[in-house]
Scaffold this motif. Structure first.
Motif, PDB file in Angstrom:
ATOM      1  N   PHE A 332     -85.319  70.492  48.453  1.00 49.96           N
ATOM      2  CA  PHE A 332     -84.216  70.397  47.505  1.00 49.96           C
ATOM      3  C   PHE A 332     -84.209  71.590  46.547  1.00 49.96           C
ATOM      4  O   PHE A 332     -83.157  72.134  46.209  1.00 49.96           O
ATOM      5  CB  PHE A 332     -84.306  69.095  46.712  1.00 49.96           C
ATOM      6  N   LEU A 333     -85.408  72.012  46.102  1.00 52.08           N
ATOM      7  CA  LEU A 333     -85.493  73.157  45.198  1.00 52.08           C
ATOM      8  C   LEU A 333     -85.054  74.443  45.894  1.00 52.08           C
ATOM      9  O   LEU A 333     -84.272  75.233  45.356  1.00 52.08           O
ATOM     10  CB  LEU A 333     -86.931  73.299  44.681  1.00 52.08           C
ATOM     11  N   VAL A 334     -85.569  74.661  47.094  1.00 52.61           N
ATOM     12  CA  VAL A 334     -85.248  75.886  47.830  1.00 52.61           C
ATOM     13  C   VAL A 334     -83.761  75.912  48.177  1.00 52.61           C
ATOM     14  O   VAL A 334     -83.101  76.955  48.080  1.00 52.61           O
ATOM     15  CB  VAL A 334     -86.107  75.985  49.101  1.00 52.61           C
ATOM     16  N   LEU A 335     -83.227  74.773  48.572  1.00 53.72           N
ATOM     17  CA  LEU A 335     -81.813  74.719  48.938  1.00 53.72           C
ATOM     18  C   LEU A 335     -80.924  75.043  47.744  1.00 53.72           C
ATOM     19  O   LEU A 335     -79.947  75.788  47.865  1.00 53.72           O
ATOM     20  CB  LEU A 335     -81.488  73.335  49.486  1.00 53.72           C
ATOM     21  N   SER A 336     -81.269  74.503  46.585  1.00 56.28           N
ATOM     22  CA  SER A 336     -80.444  74.758  45.403  1.00 56.28           C
ATOM     23  C   SER A 336     -80.494  76.225  44.996  1.00 56.28           C
ATOM     24  O   SER A 336     -79.451  76.831  44.710  1.00 56.28           O
ATOM     25  CB  SER A 336     -80.907  73.875  44.242  1.00 56.28           C
ATOM     26  N   VAL A 337     -81.697  76.819  44.978  1.00 56.03           N
ATOM     27  CA  VAL A 337     -81.821  78.231  44.610  1.00 56.03           C
ATOM     28  C   VAL A 337     -81.167  79.125  45.659  1.00 56.03           C
ATOM     29  O   VAL A 337     -80.443  80.078  45.325  1.00 56.03           O
ATOM     30  CB  VAL A 337     -83.306  78.605  44.434  1.00 56.03           C
ATOM     31  N   GLY A 338     -81.388  78.819  46.930  1.00 50.97           N
ATOM     32  CA  GLY A 338     -80.812  79.645  47.990  1.00 50.97           C
ATOM     33  C   GLY A 338     -79.300  79.614  48.012  1.00 50.97           C
ATOM     34  O   GLY A 338     -78.636  80.647  48.172  1.00 50.97           O
ATOM     35  N   VAL A 339     -78.723  78.436  47.824  1.00 52.51           N
ATOM     36  CA  VAL A 339     -77.258  78.322  47.839  1.00 52.51           C
ATOM     37  C   VAL A 339     -76.665  79.010  46.611  1.00 52.51           C
ATOM     38  O   VAL A 339     -75.602  79.638  46.684  1.00 52.51           O
ATOM     39  CB  VAL A 339     -76.848  76.839  47.904  1.00 52.51           C
ATOM     40  N   ASP A 340     -77.349  78.916  45.482  1.00 53.33           N
ATOM     41  CA  ASP A 340     -76.872  79.607  44.281  1.00 53.33           C
ATOM     42  C   ASP A 340     -76.829  81.112  44.516  1.00 53.33           C
ATOM     43  O   ASP A 340     -75.834  81.774  44.179  1.00 53.33           O
ATOM     44  CB  ASP A 340     -77.801  79.276  43.111  1.00 53.33           C
ATOM     45  N   ASP A 341     -77.883  81.673  45.119  1.00 52.26           N
ATOM     46  CA  ASP A 341     -77.891  83.105  45.437  1.00 52.26           C
ATOM     47  C   ASP A 341     -76.796  83.457  46.435  1.00 52.26           C
ATOM     48  O   ASP A 341     -76.179  84.530  46.351  1.00 52.26           O
ATOM     49  CB  ASP A 341     -79.258  83.503  46.002  1.00 52.26           C
ATOM     50  N   MET A 342     -76.553  82.550  47.372  1.00 52.12           N
ATOM     51  CA  MET A 342     -75.523  82.808  48.369  1.00 52.12           C
ATOM     52  C   MET A 342     -74.149  82.941  47.718  1.00 52.12           C
ATOM     53  O   MET A 342     -73.380  83.862  48.035  1.00 52.12           O
ATOM     54  CB  MET A 342     -75.523  81.678  49.399  1.00 52.12           C
ATOM     55  N   PHE A 343     -73.828  82.048  46.781  1.00 51.61           N
ATOM     56  CA  PHE A 343     -72.529  82.123  46.127  1.00 51.61           C
ATOM     57  C   PHE A 343     -72.416  83.381  45.267  1.00 51.61           C
ATOM     58  O   PHE A 343     -71.331  83.963  45.141  1.00 51.61           O
ATOM     59  CB  PHE A 343     -72.286  80.876  45.276  1.00 51.61           C
ATOM     60  N   LEU A 344     -73.526  83.801  44.673  1.00 47.16           N
ATOM     61  CA  LEU A 344     -73.510  85.050  43.918  1.00 47.16           C
ATOM     62  C   LEU A 344     -73.146  86.230  44.818  1.00 47.16           C
ATOM     63  O   LEU A 344     -72.338  87.085  44.461  1.00 47.16           O
ATOM     64  CB  LEU A 344     -74.870  85.293  43.264  1.00 47.16           C
ATOM     65  N   MET A 345     -73.760  86.267  45.990  1.00 48.16           N
ATOM     66  CA  MET A 345     -73.518  87.395  46.889  1.00 48.16           C
ATOM     67  C   MET A 345     -72.109  87.367  47.467  1.00 48.16           C
ATOM     68  O   MET A 345     -71.450  88.405  47.578  1.00 48.16           O
ATOM     69  CB  MET A 345     -74.559  87.379  48.009  1.00 48.16           C
ATOM     70  N   VAL A 346     -71.640  86.181  47.833  1.00 45.64           N
ATOM     71  CA  VAL A 346     -70.284  86.090  48.377  1.00 45.64           C
ATOM     72  C   VAL A 346     -69.259  86.448  47.307  1.00 45.64           C
ATOM     73  O   VAL A 346     -68.248  87.098  47.580  1.00 45.64           O
ATOM     74  CB  VAL A 346     -70.036  84.679  48.943  1.00 45.64           C
ATOM     75  N   SER A 347     -69.532  86.044  46.056  1.00 45.29           N
ATOM     76  CA  SER A 347     -68.634  86.406  44.963  1.00 45.29           C
ATOM     77  C   SER A 347     -68.625  87.915  44.738  1.00 45.29           C
ATOM     78  O   SER A 347     -67.556  88.519  44.516  1.00 45.29           O
ATOM     79  CB  SER A 347     -69.067  85.683  43.684  1.00 45.29           C
ATOM     80  N   ALA A 348     -69.809  88.532  44.790  1.00 50.12           N
ATOM     81  CA  ALA A 348     -69.876  89.984  44.627  1.00 50.12           C
ATOM     82  C   ALA A 348     -69.176  90.693  45.779  1.00 50.12           C
ATOM     83  O   ALA A 348     -68.539  91.742  45.589  1.00 50.12           O
ATOM     84  CB  ALA A 348     -71.336  90.426  44.531  1.00 50.12           C
ATOM     85  N   TRP A 349     -69.285  90.140  46.978  1.00 50.58           N
ATOM     86  CA  TRP A 349     -68.597  90.730  48.125  1.00 50.58           C
ATOM     87  C   TRP A 349     -67.084  90.681  47.925  1.00 50.58           C
ATOM     88  O   TRP A 349     -66.363  91.633  48.245  1.00 50.58           O
ATOM     89  CB  TRP A 349     -68.988  90.004  49.399  1.00 50.58           C
ATOM     90  N   ALA A 350     -66.604  89.557  47.378  1.00 48.60           N
ATOM     91  CA  ALA A 350     -65.163  89.440  47.150  1.00 48.60           C
ATOM     92  C   ALA A 350     -64.671  90.491  46.164  1.00 48.60           C
ATOM     93  O   ALA A 350     -63.504  90.881  46.201  1.00 48.60           O
ATOM     94  CB  ALA A 350     -64.841  88.029  46.642  1.00 48.60           C
ATOM     95  N   ASP A 351     -65.561  90.978  45.298  1.00 51.96           N
ATOM     96  CA  ASP A 351     -65.175  91.998  44.326  1.00 51.96           C
ATOM     97  C   ASP A 351     -64.838  93.322  44.996  1.00 51.96           C
ATOM     98  O   ASP A 351     -64.163  94.161  44.408  1.00 51.96           O
ATOM     99  CB  ASP A 351     -66.312  92.200  43.321  1.00 51.96           C
TER     100      ASP A 351
END
Length: 491
Positions: A332-351
């Motif tokens: 649960f901890l790894v999934l939450s941290v990993g998904v948070d990083d994923m959204f950061l990267m996808v958001s930066a890609w959209a930029d």
């Protein structure tokens, strides 16, 4: 003399900070990923998939005392001295008070609606005891029964409370010669409850407790004892309530650890549900059709976290780090941290969508890592350091949990480039190029990345200009930083 104009601050001459250096490094790394996207997709899948096979060698530790008592504590050292001075004699001369380790046993508590010492209840209890003695344990081609693993005294198996079913006790009870709580120097209050006493003479009882003690004087007998306890729980669970009309509860010395493990196994359902919900959510928020949207990228981000968890379990198992029940929290901890990083990267890609076809995939990935890399690095490092500090705990359960979590989070972070590697083979987003602004209308928001770009006018403004065709024609070279979308006039 006229007033001297204040000097203008020119960010072009400001020395690079550590943050700028870090951003440059992450940008270079992103460009490297973009140029070798196939390697960053295939190699992690291959490596972490092979690591996952290490789960086949996973070992479990469920001994509550071993997990939740300090390692090398003074109490443990003193007990080792006691073991050396007073060896275990559960195989020849068992005595509860002489044990220097936790007792191994199977225990039943029988409850009768009337008198547990009635002829019917006594007969049922004797049948139950005989049935328990016949429970079988298969070990390396050998069939074991209770008589093969029982603790012994005077060459007889020791069953605490067993004397309550013997003829001499039942005869004395019938003749009203059994005193309570002491009878023949035995405190029978340890074995019966719900008693009816008249003048210190036991008349009846509704509850009886019997304990089947087990040998543990060597490693082989300890293993036999644990197997017999498992068989005891399994067989008692399958016995029909109609077979024994009396109500029976049962437990073993491992019951607390078994319950903790059972709760951990229940977490598998919740983890699977969380995984499914995150994939569904990531697919919806990415939007678009199945070809041009980044829904597959967001799904890959969730899968990358899952792959990191798999790699952690496999690697720790290969290294001999035993799985303990609280490690079940780690996914649960790894999934939450990993998904948070994923959204950061996808958001930066959209930029980077605003640059359209003018930027190739490596350049866009470099910009993405530049924007998201620092935040991801700092948050991930703080999490890793926290769990590395936790590894110094004196409790084995905490040490193993922190070790599993460190490698799980580390793997998830390492797998983040896999997410954006997937955008290389995918179609580019259809967004306007800066050189085609005139085709979009008179008013367009235009974001220029660096005010210090070669050939650009030196400007101190930190805004985004709203330009029309005539202004674009008259300004020639211009520069606006990427801090925000604040409209200003260009002069």
């Amino acid at each position: 003399m006229g007033k001297r104009k204040p000097a203008r601050y020119n960010s072009c001459h400001h020395p690079q900070t550590k943050q700028a250096i870090t951003a440059t490094l992450t940008e270079s790394y992103g460009q490297f990923v973009g140029r070798h996207e196939v390697v960053f997709i295939v190699l992690p899948l291959l490596v972490f998939g092979l690591l996952g096979l290490g789960i086949l060698k996973m070992e479990y530790e469920s001994d509550v005392e071993h997990l939740y008592t300090p390692i090398n504590s003074q109490a443990a050292q003193d007990r080792d001295k006691m073991k050396a001075s007073f060896p275990d004699r559960t195989g020849t001369n068992y005595n509860t008070y002489s044990l220097n380790v936790e007792d191994r046993y199977g225990e039943i508590i029988a409850i009768s609606e009337g008198n547990i010492f009635s002829n019917t209840s006594t007969s049922d209890m004797r049948n139950l005891v005989d049935t328990i003695k016949q429970f079988e344990v298969d070990f390396e081609g050998r069939t074991l029964h209770y008589s093969d693993v029982c603790a012994r005294a005077s060459d007889m198996c020791v069953i605490s409370g067993g004397f309550l079913l013997q003829d001499d006790f039942l005869s004395s009870l019938e003749q009203r010669n059994v005193t309570y709580p002491l009878w023949n120097d035995v405190d029978i209050s340890f074995f019966v409850s719900g008693v009816n006493v008249s003048g210190e003479v036991l008349q009846s009882a509704s509850v009886m407790k019997l304990t089947f003690h087990l040998r543990q004087d060597n490693d082989t007998m300890q293993e036999y004892a644990l197997l017999w306890e498992d068989a005891f729980i399994s067989n008692m669970s399958s016995l029909s309530a109609t077979f024994f009309p009396i109500g029976v509860s049962f437990a073993t010395s491992q019951s607390l650890g078994d319950e903790l493990n059972e709760n951990t196994n229940g977490d598998v359902f919740w983890f699977s549900l969380s995984f499914t919900l995150l994939i569904t959510y990531a697919s919806f928020v990415s939007g678009g059709d199945c070809v041009s949207s980044k829904s597959h990228v967001t799904r890959a981000g969730v899968m990358a976290a899952g792959l990191g968890i798999l790699g952690s379990f496999g690697l720790m198992s290969l290294c001999g780090v035993k799985f303990v029940n609280i490690v079940g929290i780690m996914p649960f901890l790894v999934l939450s941290v990993g998904v948070d990083d994923m959204f950061l990267m996808v958001s930066a890609w959209a930029d980077t969508n605003q640059y359209g076809d003018d930027w190739d995939i490596p350049k866009r990935l470099g910009h993405t890592f530049r924007l998201a890399g620092i935040g991801m690095t700092i948050t991930s490092l703080t999490d890793l350091v926290a769990f590395l500090v936790g590894y110094s705990s004196v409790f084995l359960s905490v040490k193993n949990f922190c070790l599993y979590t460190v490698f799980g989070m580390g793997n998830a972070v390492l797998l983040m480039p896999v997410i954006l590697s997937l955008v290389g083979p995918m179609p580019k987003d259809d967004h306007p190029s800066p050189h085609n602004l005139s085709e979009q209308g008179d008013k367009n928001i235009y974001k220029v990345e660096d005010e210090c770009a070669p050939g650009s006018a030196s400007r101190s403004t930190s805004s985004v200009s709203t330009l029309n065709r005539s202004e674009l024609a008259s300004t020639g070279s211009f520069a606006v930083s990427n801090v925000g979308y604040v409209s200003t006039n260009v002069t």
